[in-house]
Every structure is written in C-alpha cells, then in structure tokens.
Design an enzyme around this catalytic site. Structure first.
Site, PDB file in Angstrom:
ATOM      1  N   ASN A   4       6.865  12.685  -6.312  1.00  0.00           N
ATOM      2  CA  ASN A   4       8.122  12.250  -5.720  1.00  0.00           C
ATOM      3  C   ASN A   4       8.103  11.846  -4.257  1.00  0.00           C
ATOM      4  O   ASN A   4       8.966  11.087  -3.831  1.00  0.00           O
ATOM      5  CB  ASN A   4       9.178  13.346  -5.886  1.00  0.00           C
ATOM      6  CG  ASN A   4       9.387  13.729  -7.325  1.00  0.00           C
ATOM      7  OD1 ASN A   4       9.809  12.915  -8.130  1.00  0.00           O
ATOM      8  ND2 ASN A   4       9.051  14.959  -7.667  1.00  0.00           N
ATOM      9  N   TYR A   5       7.205  12.382  -3.474  1.00  0.00           N
ATOM     10  CA  TYR A   5       7.315  12.182  -2.024  1.00  0.00           C
ATOM     11  C   TYR A   5       6.178  11.443  -1.349  1.00  0.00           C
ATOM     12  O   TYR A   5       6.342  10.958  -0.240  1.00  0.00           O
ATOM     13  CB  TYR A   5       7.490  13.536  -1.323  1.00  0.00           C
ATOM     14  CG  TYR A   5       8.779  14.189  -1.672  1.00  0.00           C
ATOM     15  CD1 TYR A   5       9.979  13.573  -1.350  1.00  0.00           C
ATOM     16  CD2 TYR A   5       8.819  15.393  -2.354  1.00  0.00           C
ATOM     17  CE1 TYR A   5      11.187  14.140  -1.692  1.00  0.00           C
ATOM     18  CE2 TYR A   5      10.019  15.981  -2.704  1.00  0.00           C
ATOM     19  CZ  TYR A   5      11.196  15.350  -2.363  1.00  0.00           C
ATOM     20  OH  TYR A   5      12.386  15.904  -2.700  1.00  0.00           O
ATOM     21  N   LEU A   6       5.004  11.431  -1.962  1.00  0.00           N
ATOM     22  CA  LEU A   6       3.873  10.817  -1.275  1.00  0.00           C
ATOM     23  C   LEU A   6       3.746   9.355  -1.674  1.00  0.00           C
ATOM     24  O   LEU A   6       3.562   9.047  -2.861  1.00  0.00           O
ATOM     25  CB  LEU A   6       2.584  11.582  -1.598  1.00  0.00           C
ATOM     26  CG  LEU A   6       2.633  13.060  -1.203  1.00  0.00           C
ATOM     27  CD1 LEU A   6       1.338  13.757  -1.578  1.00  0.00           C
ATOM     28  CD2 LEU A   6       2.916  13.233   0.282  1.00  0.00           C
TER      29      LEU A   6
END
Length: 533
Positions: free
Chosen positions: A491-493
């Site tokens: 989700n974030y990288l």
DNA sequence: GAAACTACTTAGAACCGATTAC
DNA sequence: GTAATCGGTTCTAAGTAGTTTC
C-alpha cells in the site's frame, strides 16, 4: 495514463451458492431433547457455522459477548415454539452437528475429492471471476463469489462479534454491467444497472448492514490507474513539502500527522467519527486527553488504539511551540475530552485540499513511507563495504529497509511468542551448524587443485549464500517478529523505488516480489535505475 | 453543517501448498 | 515420512474521504 472509457461490460454476475440442508438424521439438540419442529434454513446454517468454530477450537467461542450475540441472533431465527423451548445458550447441544462436520471433512480431504473441488471452483471462477470490457479486454475480478454465511468475528474489542451473518441471496445483489446477466435459478438480482463511472461490478448489503463490493482485480486497468495516481500525488507532495510545512504552522493537528506520527499508521489515520457499535479506536482528530501525556518540554507520549485495535505506545520529540500548543489545548479538559475538539477529519482535509494537487491526510503516509524507504536504500549504498556484495547480502539490505518502514508505520501482526522463539532458537542452531560446515569446507579447500578445487569453491559460495539468507530470516525475527512487511509493500511503497533498486543492484525482481506483486506493479517496470521518489 | 451513505483503500488473520529439518 | 515452518494468497473487517440528504 488516461483510463479508456468502458462502453460495454460483459459480466456473468457473482456466483451465489444455494444452501444445502443437513441430512434429516443430523439435528441440533437442546440438552438431550430434540428441538421442536424443523429449524429454518437460516437457523440451521447458523448452527452449522457455530459447529465449525467448535470443531476448529476457535478462541472466540470462549467469549461471553460472542456467545450472547450469537444466541440473541439465533433466537430471532426460531419459530415462537422453538423460542419458547430454547432459552439458555449453554444447553445448545451441537454434538450431532460436529460429528457430521468431522465426517464431511474427512470425506472431502482425499486427494481425489480435493482435485474434484478444485476443478469445479476453477470452472466457476472462469465464468464468474472475469469481466469483458468493450468486447475484447478480459479482466480478472477480485473474487468470483459472494461472501459465504458465517459468524461475525471482527477485530478485538468489536462489540458486535458473534453476530450471525446470513446467507447472501441473489435478491441482495446489484450487478453493474451491460448486456444479459441472468441470475441463478433460485432468485432474481435485486437490480441490474450499467454505470461505467463506477469501478465495482457487483455489490450487496448483508444483514449486518455492511456493503460489500466486487471490484476488478489488482492488475486491472482501473486499479493500476488509481495506484499510479496515488504515488504521483505523494511524489508531488514530496516536491512541495517544504512550502507546505511553512503554511500549516497554525494547524497543530497537521503537526501531529506529519511530525509526531511520521507514517505511524494509527496516528496518521485522520480519525473519522464512528458509531457506538464499533470498537473504541481513534485517529489524529479524535485523539483524547487520556491518550496523551506530556513529558519534558520537547517530549510527548502517546498511547492509544488505532485501526484494527492495534495499540501504539510511543514517545515523540516535538518542537516547543507544538508542546506549548498541546499543553494549552488539554489544560482544562477531562480525560475523555478530545484534544482537538474544534476540528474534524473534514476540516483538516479541506485545508489540505486548498494546498492543491488533491492532498489529503493519507497522502502524507504514502509520501513519508516511500520517501523514507527510498532514502534508506540510498543510504545503504553509501555504506557498502569494499567486498563485492552477493544477492543475499543485497536482499538483507532491502529487507532491513522494509522492516524499518513496517516499524515506522506500526504494521503489526500477531505472533505466538513461544512458538516464534522456539523457531528462532532452531534457526540460530541451524546457522551454527552451517557455519561449522563452512569452516570445515574452507580447510578442505586448501588441499584441493583443479576441478576438485572448483567444485569445493562452488560448494562454499553456495553455503555462504545460504547462511546469509538464514541470517536475514534471523534478523527479521529477532528485530521485528511482530511486524508485517507486506502491508507497506502492498500500500505505501512506490513500486518504482523497488524496480530502480533492483536495476541498480542487478537483483532479479522475483527475488523481492511475488508473482502477484509483479503483476500488480507491472506499470512500474519502466522506472530507470536513477529513479528517486 | 452535521449525519448518513457510498465507494474505494488499507489491514491483519486465516488458509494453504511448498519447503525444510529431523 | 512426518511435523514444523515459511511465504504467498485470499478473505473480509475497518478505515478514509467524497457525496448526498436532511
């Protein structure tokens, strides 16, 4: 990457299975007596689902509210005569049900049965797990059938756990497609619409009022498009972060999001208001005085439960103006009062929106996680020792950076500490054995020449690589057995960071990403080795 | 303008097959 | 051969944030 307009969308609708009743010989008993009359399908299915939890020795069935919620819902499914008979949960006798379930399980776990089941499911998936856009592009969907009936488990502290989730019927389902979409023979769809502006192809609301959607799969065009957009907005925030920080001095909540929490997930969750039937978790704007304690003049300690009831207890360094502002803000408040009682999630997001480029609170998490990851991978490069790094050495560096992000984001997982410690002990012992073996091999090498020497050298480098891999596993367990690395990856990288790192370091992508991740992030492959977030 | 609703993203747990250790 | 462990996938709850309703 503009999204192509969908003019035609062919979809067979989700698979909606029909209930198969229990054999007439298998009954729920009340004490030792049979239940009066026949149970309705819903009541019988609820009992079967509870029996499954009993068979699996599920820990929730030992909880009082879980059983009470189940029993209340169960009684509502009974006839007046049955309700008159069944008054105490503890007298429900699932004996015949669990014996039946055990037999079914045994019968269905033979290789032949497993194969048959897989074939049937594959066929259903082929029909119900895809959609076709504009007559040619076939895309896989996230799921091919509606959620089965069951018992709501929920996260810890959810007051609704134990409630019965009834079977979904065709009449609960709205499908979103053009052309013919015949419902299953045992009912009609609630509706069929065609709205190509929506990503979902089917939706339904269950009896617990939860709306469920069926979306295209992770490698579909819509999902890729929104992933690209997400990381581009986060990257744009990175370019403007200095200016943004200057302008939000007035907003202490923003300080909390960006400075205190970094992307500590729980704190940078913005904190929407929730109903009374949800667990008592908070985000930034719903933080209460009881969650915050001021330490020295530059330090604050936060202790609260965030999303999924995951606890965050951490001390943060803060600047004096922020310290003073928080201190003023909570001075005359009671423990249960909100720290930021004058603002709501929307207030902060409206402010962020005004800064431009579709910023919202969650963009900060994506930005912070990706930026930190990118920086860490580049910092590691500077510290590279003289010796040539092997793939295993490089993977160690990558995983270490990934773990740092998981800690930063507070992405936790539950571990059985006893089992994990035992496994860790085993791994350390294994490493010792391999190191001993390596020493012996190196001794042997001295006396070898020619092809024998070459073979021995090959054996040594293979073992060295093996030991390094083991060390990575030991490190991850030692330093962060309770952290989940997958959540930040999913989700974030920004995937371009990983692609660039692999290219720079000549590490095959399949060493760091699973097949699914490679499929999901195929759009990131074009990133060059020079890419910086 | 607050509450309710909708659509989508994020999250840990459960599951399951492959691999490893004994 | 068997049990433990690992790693990837699936499942679905629980968030966010935008929109609609009152």
């Amino acid at each position: 990457m503009p999204l192509q307009q969908v003019r035609r969308l062919e979809y067979a609708g989700p698979y909606v299975p029909k209930y198969k009743p229990l054999p007439s010989t298998v009954k729920l008993l009340y004490g030792t007596a049979p239940v009066v009359g026949k149970l309705s399908d819903d009541a019988e299915e609820a009992v079967v689902n509870y029996g499954r939890l009993l068979e699996a020795k599920n820990k929730h069935i030992r909880k009082r509210t879980f059983n009470q919620n189940f029993f209340n819902d169960f009684r509502a499914l009974l006839t007046p005569r049955q309700r008159d008979q069944i008054r105490e949960f503890r007298k429900l006798n699932f004996g015949q049900i669990t014996v039946h379930l055990r037999r079914l399980k045994e019968a269905s776990s033979t290789p032949a049965e497993k194969k048959k089941r897989k074939e049937t499911n594959d066929q259903l998936k082929q029909r119900h797990g895809v959609c076709k856009k504009n007559g040619k592009v076939v895309e896989e969907l996230g799921v091919w059938m509606v959620e089965p009936s069951g018992i709501f488990i929920g996260r810890p502290d959810n007051p609704r756990h134990g409630r019965i989730k009834l079977r979904i019927r065709p009449s609960d389902v709205v499908v979103n497609c053009s052309g013919a979409c015949p419902p299953p023979p045992w009912g009609n769809w609630k509706a069929q619409i065609f709205d190509p502006s929506q990503a979902w192809v089917a939706k339904y609301t269950n009896n617990l009022k939860a709306i469920k959607y069926i979306f295209p799969g992770i490698d579909s065009s819509v999902r890729k498009h929104s992933d690209v957009a997400k990381f581009e907005v986060a990257q744009s925030l990175g370019r403007r972060i200095a200016g943004v920080r200057k302008t939000y001095e007035k907003l202490i909540a923003m300080r909390l999001i960006d400075n205190l929490g970094s992307p500590s997930t729980s704190l940078t969750e913005i904190g929407n208001e929730k109903g009374p039937d949800a667990a008592d978790t908070v985000g930034c704007t719903t933080l209460r005085k009881e969650h915050i304690s001021l330490k020295s003049r530059h330090k604050v300690c936060l202790d609260f439960k965030g999303k999924d009831s995951i606890r965050l207890k951490k001390e943060f360094e803060i600047s004096l103006p922020v310290f003073n502002a928080i201190s003023r803000n909570i001075r005359r408040k009671r423990e249960r009062d909100q720290v930021f009682d004058l603002i709501q999630a929307q207030t902060v997001n409206k402010y962020l929106k005004d800064l431009g480029d579709n910023y919202s609170a969650k963009v900060f998490r994506t930005f912070n996680a990706s930026k930190t990851f990118d920086d860490k991978l580049h910092m590691q490069k500077m510290r590279t020792p003289k010796k040539k790094l092997t793939i295993a050495d490089k993977l160690f560096i990558y995983k270490k950076a990934n773990l740092a992000i998981a800690k930063l984001c507070n992405h936790q997982k539950t571990v059985n500490t006893k089992l994990a410690m035992r496994a860790l002990g085993g791994q350390k012992l294994n490493r010792q054995k391999k190191q001993d073996k390596l020493r012996i091999l190196k001794e042997k090498l001295k006396g070898k020449v020619g092809i024998q020497k070459l073979l021995c050298q090959r054996q040594i480098s293979k073992l060295e690589e093996n030991i390094k891999e083991l060390e990575t596993r030991i490190y991850l367990k030692d330093e962060g057995m309770e952290y989940a690395l997958g959540t930040s990856q999913a989700n974030y990288l920004d995937p371009r960071i990983t692609v660039a790192w692999c290219k720079r370091n000549k590490v095959p992508l399949e060493k760091v990403w699973s097949a699914n991740q490679r499929k999901k992030y195929v759009w990131a492959n074009k990133a060059t080795s020079q890419f910086r977030f």
